[in-house]
Scaffold this motif. Structure first.
Motif, short mmCIF file in Angstrom:
data_model
loop_
_atom_site.label_atom_id
_atom_site.label_comp_id
_atom_site.label_asym_id
_atom_site.label_seq_id
_atom_site.Cartn_x
_atom_site.Cartn_y
_atom_site.Cartn_z
N UNK A 183 5.16 6.91 -18.10
CA UNK A 183 4.38 5.95 -17.33
C UNK A 183 4.98 5.73 -15.95
N UNK A 184 6.30 5.69 -15.89
CA UNK A 184 6.98 5.51 -14.60
C UNK A 184 6.76 6.72 -13.70
N UNK A 185 6.84 7.91 -14.28
CA UNK A 185 6.59 9.12 -13.49
C UNK A 185 5.16 9.14 -12.94
N UNK A 186 4.20 8.73 -13.76
CA UNK A 186 2.81 8.66 -13.31
C UNK A 186 2.63 7.67 -12.17
N UNK A 187 3.27 6.50 -12.28
CA UNK A 187 3.19 5.50 -11.21
C UNK A 187 3.83 6.02 -9.94
N UNK A 188 4.99 6.69 -10.06
CA UNK A 188 5.65 7.27 -8.89
C UNK A 188 4.75 8.29 -8.19
N UNK A 189 4.09 9.14 -8.97
CA UNK A 189 3.22 10.16 -8.37
C UNK A 189 2.02 9.52 -7.67
N UNK A 190 1.47 8.45 -8.26
CA UNK A 190 0.35 7.77 -7.64
C UNK A 190 0.77 7.13 -6.32
N UNK A 221 6.51 -0.20 1.26
CA UNK A 221 5.62 -0.67 0.19
C UNK A 221 4.71 -1.78 0.70
N UNK A 222 5.24 -2.61 1.59
CA UNK A 222 4.43 -3.69 2.16
C UNK A 222 3.29 -3.12 3.00
N UNK A 271 -4.17 -1.76 2.24
CA UNK A 271 -5.03 -1.47 1.09
C UNK A 271 -4.96 -0.02 0.60
N UNK A 272 -3.80 0.61 0.75
CA UNK A 272 -3.59 1.91 0.11
C UNK A 272 -3.26 1.69 -1.36
N UNK A 273 -2.66 0.55 -1.63
CA UNK A 273 -2.42 0.09 -2.99
C UNK A 273 -3.06 -1.28 -3.08
N UNK A 274 -3.34 -1.74 -4.27
CA UNK A 274 -3.90 -3.08 -4.41
C UNK A 274 -2.95 -4.13 -3.86
N UNK A 275 -3.49 -5.16 -3.24
CA UNK A 275 -2.64 -6.19 -2.63
C UNK A 275 -1.79 -6.92 -3.68
N UNK A 276 -2.30 -7.08 -4.87
CA UNK A 276 -1.57 -7.80 -5.90
C UNK A 276 -0.87 -6.86 -6.88
N UNK A 277 -0.86 -5.60 -6.58
CA UNK A 277 -0.28 -4.62 -7.51
C UNK A 277 1.24 -4.72 -7.53
N UNK A 278 1.78 -4.86 -8.73
CA UNK A 278 3.23 -4.86 -8.91
C UNK A 278 3.69 -3.42 -9.07
N UNK A 282 9.34 0.51 -17.79
CA UNK A 282 10.71 0.31 -18.26
C UNK A 282 11.48 -0.69 -17.39
N UNK A 283 10.80 -1.33 -16.42
CA UNK A 283 11.42 -2.36 -15.60
C UNK A 283 11.99 -1.88 -14.28
N UNK A 284 11.96 -0.60 -14.01
CA UNK A 284 12.50 -0.04 -12.78
C UNK A 284 11.53 -0.30 -11.62
N UNK A 285 12.04 -0.89 -10.53
CA UNK A 285 11.20 -1.15 -9.36
C UNK A 285 11.20 0.07 -8.43
N UNK A 286 10.03 0.41 -7.94
CA UNK A 286 9.90 1.56 -7.05
C UNK A 286 10.27 1.17 -5.63
N UNK A 287 10.73 2.16 -4.89
CA UNK A 287 11.02 1.98 -3.47
C UNK A 287 10.67 3.28 -2.75
N UNK A 288 10.53 3.19 -1.44
CA UNK A 288 10.22 4.36 -0.63
C UNK A 288 11.40 4.63 0.29
N UNK A 289 11.92 5.84 0.26
CA UNK A 289 12.99 6.24 1.16
C UNK A 289 12.45 6.25 2.58
#
Length: 104
Positions: A46-53, A71-72, A78-85, A90-97
């Motif tokens: 699930x985490x890999x799928x979220x990362x790819x999206x 991410x902001x 609106x590339x991602x939903x405004x309220x999307x967490x 597994x609790x790992x928060x995503x970040x962008x390099x």
């Protein structure tokens, strides 16, 4: 004289019920360890799928704006939903390099 007690053979005996409960218990004992061991693998997938999206939305933003987003930026434009967490199952928060644009 009529019989007062009618012999009804519909239903299960106590032994039959005990055998059924034993079979169900054995099946649960076999199945539960497999289910619990697969839950961490499911969370990782699930985490890999979220990362790819999110990575695909980073690339779309990069094409549209010729810049690496945060991410902001993805949320506000609106590339991602405004309220999307953006937290993996597994609790790992995503970040962008900020230098490569890779989602981590």
């Amino acid at each position: 004289m009529k019989r007062l007690w009618i012999h009804n053979e519909k239903g299960f005996t106590l032994m039959e019920m005990m055998v059924v409960l034993l079979v169900i218990t054995v099946l649960l004992l076999i199945a539960l360890p497999n289910i619990t061991s697969h839950s961490s693998k499911i969370n990782d997938k699930g985490c890999e799928g979220l990362k790819q999206m999110v990575q695909s939305q980073v690339e779309a933003y990069r094409i549209d704006n010729n810049a690496i987003p945060t991410l902001n930026d993805l949320k506000t434009e609106d590339y991602l939903g405004k309220d999307r967490e953006l937290v993996c199952p597994n609790g790992y928060e995503l970040s962008i390099n900020s230098t490569t644009g890779k989602v981590e």
